[in-house]
Scaffold this motif. Sequence first.
Motif, mmCIF file in Angstrom:
data_model
loop_
_atom_site.group_PDB
_atom_site.id
_atom_site.type_symbol
_atom_site.label_atom_id
_atom_site.label_comp_id
_atom_site.label_asym_id
_atom_site.label_seq_id
_atom_site.Cartn_x
_atom_site.Cartn_y
_atom_site.Cartn_z
ATOM 1 N N TRP A 39 0.831 -1.214 0.000
ATOM 2 C CA TRP A 39 0.000 0.000 0.000
ATOM 3 C C TRP A 39 0.858 1.254 0.000
ATOM 4 C CZ3 TRP A 39 -0.984 2.785 4.907
ATOM 5 C CH2 TRP A 39 -1.788 3.917 4.722
ATOM 6 N N LEU A 77 -6.797 -1.661 -3.169
ATOM 7 C CA LEU A 77 -6.032 -2.839 -2.755
ATOM 8 C C LEU A 77 -6.864 -3.755 -1.873
ATOM 9 C CD1 LEU A 77 -2.483 -1.359 -2.012
ATOM 10 C CD2 LEU A 77 -3.240 -2.647 -4.012
ATOM 11 N N GLU A 81 -7.712 -7.548 -2.725
ATOM 12 C CA GLU A 81 -7.257 -8.597 -1.805
ATOM 13 C C GLU A 81 -8.425 -9.389 -1.224
ATOM 14 O OE1 GLU A 81 -4.310 -10.767 0.238
ATOM 15 O OE2 GLU A 81 -4.104 -9.210 -1.319
ATOM 16 N N LYS A 93 -5.878 -0.127 -12.382
ATOM 17 C CA LYS A 93 -5.303 -1.119 -11.482
ATOM 18 C C LYS A 93 -4.171 -1.879 -12.160
ATOM 19 C CE LYS A 93 -7.740 -4.738 -10.624
ATOM 20 N NZ LYS A 93 -8.799 -5.629 -10.083
#
Length: 550
Positions: A39, A77, A81, A93
């Motif tokens: 991140w 993210l 995930e 992305k």
Amino acid sequence: MSEASAFFDRAFDLLSRGVIAQNDSRVAEGVTSEFVDRWLDTAFNQYLQQSVPYARLSDAEFVAAVDSTLQEVWRELVAEEFGAAAGVNTKRKRERAARSIGRRMPMSQRVREHGTRRYLDLLKNNPPPKNREEAGGGVWDEGSYEGKEFRRRFRIPFGMFVDHLEELKLRFGDEFPQRVGEEHWYPVELLVMGSLLQLATGMKPFWLELCTGVDSQTQRIFSQEKYFKWMKQLALEEITMPKTEEELEHVMGHYRSIGLPGCTGSIDCVHVFWNKCPAGLLNSCQVGNKAKPSLSFEFVVSHTGFVLSVSQFFYGCTNDKTICKLDEAIELIKEGELSKLEFFVRCDDGKTEKLTGPYFICDGGYLDWMCLIPPFKHMPEQSKEHGWSKYVESVRKDVERVFGILKKRFYILVHAFEQHDERDIENIVVTCALLHNRLLIHDGHDNWQEDGEATWLENAEGQLDEPDFSFILDERINEEAMVLQGLRGAGAEDDRTTNTSFVRSQIAEIRNLLTAEPDEDKIEMLERDLFLKRRLQLVEHYENTVQLLN
């Protein structure tokens, strides 16, 4: 502060306060350190490509840009995930994923490497100038922004830091490691910076790792096992009571000029908190039920704030009366080398009187010894004892001022110590006192003779005689030989056999007196009488000096 440092500080602040993930319950269970590194890396790269230069942004604009980027990347993210998220731009992305494929190391490691290079560049990119006093700008110039910033962080000027490194290499060359650490090697200059930063801020080695990039275990071992022990050895040579004539005049001359002849310093105890105090020592270290466990150290300082003595550690419940019986500085002026020193005070008849034995000024918590002079208690306001006590209390604040300076300059003395061994805490306290003395000399605050400081006593008529420094400090008098010589001279006309037997009988009586058990009550009464007489003589000297001025 650099752009990267400001960005990561803001990111850690948002993450620690829960602003990022406050509306997403999935994050509380599945986020790992690798996810946080990803991140930070992705958000920082996106911020650099999209934002305007850092120098052109105001504080509000910078915070808004960083928050927007961090929150947007976090949502995408998390969706990638933990599941699909509505409104995620797949093209963007994929672009961010392509940009992050070639990253060299996790962002947390890049932060540590950035801190390491930042501090080492100070030494590599700033060679010493030919004349330090004329250094124009840069970190060598103490008046420049860079010089002030270095001293603010590490508490000593950059020039003193470089000299400090050379001194350590010269004195402890055999013990000075070139590489420290098992997995990585760290320059010792960086480790010394970490130790100074620990003294200045009180941070634990775990948090120092984020600043200097040095492994926390390596920094802890170097600070406790090397640096603080080296500084303790240097302090044994520099933090000492005055012994030479020049040193005695430097300390006692200042007190004599302000109306306290014979004074050699102010004495008091300071407490530091001990967070790792063993359970078996809590009763010895805690003062009261709600108090924190602490260790006590007794300081002796001059009127300029120079630390003359630091005692060994004592547990927090040990009172001042017990500590003063074990302090080597008090023993030195009570029964040691300095006990023979003579000085002069003014009497009511206008003459001067010679007194023997210097003293410290202290508060009312000490024993009634002639070498410890406190102010009077509960005296009428119009009495001369009350006026003298107020004056001595104001002078005695120099030791309290030093405690305040030490705790403001070295925050490690304010926070609770995390060391398990009392000797490690003692080494840290002595290190702070040594650096304080060096800074006092460096800044020129200990040269009271050169400052042209006008004192009220210097304007009084009839100056006092200089104290007598003619005694030999290492002299040891053989009392038995002197008695024998005097008795032989007195009985020289008598028969030789009779004289010899008489001398032997006198020597035997003297030996019996010396070896007999002392009467503690009589000794205590005698010491108190001498203490009261000495204090009244100083009050008389003060009043006579004030009358001369008026």
